[in-house]
Design a protein around this motif. Structure first.
Motif, short mmCIF file in Angstrom:
data_model
loop_
_atom_site.label_atom_id
_atom_site.label_comp_id
_atom_site.label_asym_id
_atom_site.label_seq_id
_atom_site.Cartn_x
_atom_site.Cartn_y
_atom_site.Cartn_z
N ALA A 150 0.82 -1.20 0.00
CA ALA A 150 0.00 0.00 0.00
C ALA A 150 0.86 1.26 0.00
CB ALA A 150 -0.93 -0.01 1.21
N SER A 151 1.97 1.22 0.73
CA SER A 151 2.87 2.38 0.77
C SER A 151 3.49 2.64 -0.60
CB SER A 151 3.98 2.14 1.81
OG SER A 151 3.44 1.95 3.10
N ALA A 152 3.90 1.57 -1.27
CA ALA A 152 4.47 1.71 -2.61
C ALA A 152 3.44 2.28 -3.57
CB ALA A 152 4.98 0.37 -3.12
N GLY A 153 2.19 1.84 -3.46
CA GLY A 153 1.13 2.36 -4.31
C GLY A 153 0.87 3.83 -4.08
N TRP A 154 0.85 4.23 -2.81
CA TRP A 154 0.60 5.64 -2.49
C TRP A 154 1.76 6.51 -3.00
CZ3 TRP A 154 -3.58 8.00 -0.06
CH2 TRP A 154 -3.40 9.36 0.26
N GLY A 155 2.99 6.09 -2.74
CA GLY A 155 4.14 6.86 -3.20
C GLY A 155 4.22 6.94 -4.71
N ALA A 214 1.64 9.43 -6.01
CA ALA A 214 2.02 10.83 -5.78
C ALA A 214 3.04 11.30 -6.80
CB ALA A 214 2.57 10.98 -4.37
N VAL A 215 4.01 10.45 -7.11
CA VAL A 215 5.03 10.82 -8.07
C VAL A 215 4.47 10.83 -9.49
CG1 VAL A 215 7.23 10.13 -9.10
CG2 VAL A 215 6.92 10.00 -6.63
N ALA A 216 3.61 9.87 -9.81
CA ALA A 216 3.04 9.79 -11.16
C ALA A 216 2.21 11.01 -11.49
CB ALA A 216 2.20 8.52 -11.29
N THR A 217 1.37 11.45 -10.56
CA THR A 217 0.53 12.61 -10.82
C THR A 217 1.37 13.88 -10.97
OG1 THR A 217 0.17 12.79 -8.43
CG2 THR A 217 -1.53 11.68 -9.73
#
Length: 269
Positions: A122-127, A130-133
């Motif tokens: 979940a942490s990898a998905g959130w990070g 954030a970077v992708a957007t």
């Protein structure tokens, strides 16, 4: 065949490292590689921030997409936390009542590995979100002012952040959990040898079995995130087409249509 004998056979008769490695020695190289991966992620983020973000309109649309993506993942993770809690409890009870190694602490070992995998996934998905957007608007600006080559470099940098984050967190969590689950076995329950601790071979073998829970947790979160994001973006895409193009005669992918923003949110999450 004992574990070290198998290692010796596969390595051409070696009896020293890695066949004689302890748990911490076995994972030390992986931990080092994971830390290097995460340090490289920080470097990539710094490189990405050097790219310009464009004009005010581009930043406004980008901030709307980022806000929507954050809201989506917050809601999704609330529901997934319930799933994680239920599976954690089931694993804890099942492997405590019927421990594969004969040790009653197997329940907390399997459940903890599952929880760690789920949290890191979940942490990898959130990070990554954030970077992708943030990379999207920088890629658009680069394509508009500096050409395809520079835009590709910016986009690749943004994607590489997610890739190295997944690898780094996964390898780090897997290595640390493997090391931790080799401790604390109760030899009286297993009856391996009366009054003696289980051998290194036994503990490494049990640890390798228990660590499967880590993959279960990580892949479960990744599966739900991918499926939910896919359904969401397709629903938003259909809504944008029906309402925007058919009913309101708004061009496709026009930011004046809220469903277009929602569609872009879905593409990111």
């Amino acid at each position: 065949m004992p574990l070290n004998s198998q290692c010796s056979l596969l390595s051409g008769g070696k009896t020293d490292f890695p066949c004689s490695a302890t748990a911490i020695e076995a994972v030390s190289l992986a931990i080092g590689a994971a830390l290097i991966s995460l340090l490289f992620v920080l470097y990539l983020i710094q490189q990405l921030k050097k790219a310009p973000r464009g004009n005010d309109l581009m930043n406004k649309i980008s901030d709307q997409i980022k806000s929507g993506a954050r809201a989506f993942l917050t809601t999704e993770y609330k529901y997934l936390s319930g799933f994680v809690a239920v599976v954690f409890s089931v694993l804890l009870v099942l492997y405590t009542l019927d421990p594969p190694s004969g040790d009653k602490t197997d329940g907390i070992r399997y459940a903890s590995c599952f929880l760690c995998g789920a949290v890191l996934s979940a942490s990898a998905g959130w990070g990554g979100m954030a970077v992708a957007t943030d990379a999207n608007v920088r890629t658009t600006q680069a394509a508009d002012t500096e050409g395809l080559g520079v835009a590709l470099r910016v986009a690749f940098t943004g994607g590489a952040v997610m890739g190295f984050t997944v690898v780094g967190l996964g390898l780090l969590g897997l290595s640390i959990m493997f090391y931790l689950v080799t401790f604390g076995f109760d030899d009286a329950d297993k009856g391996i040898a009366s009054g003696t601790s289980p051998s290194l071979e036994e503990r490494l073998r049990f640890g390798a079995d228990v660590i499967a829970g880590f993959g279960f947790g990580a892949s479960s979160i990744a599966l739900f995130a991918r499926v939910a994001g896919g359904i969401y973006t397709k629903a938003a895409d259909v809504g944008a087409d029906l309402v925007g193009k058919v009913e309101m005669d708004i061009p496709e992918d026009d930011p004046r249509n809220p469903a277009v923003i929602a569609d872009n949110v879905g593409d990111n999450v």
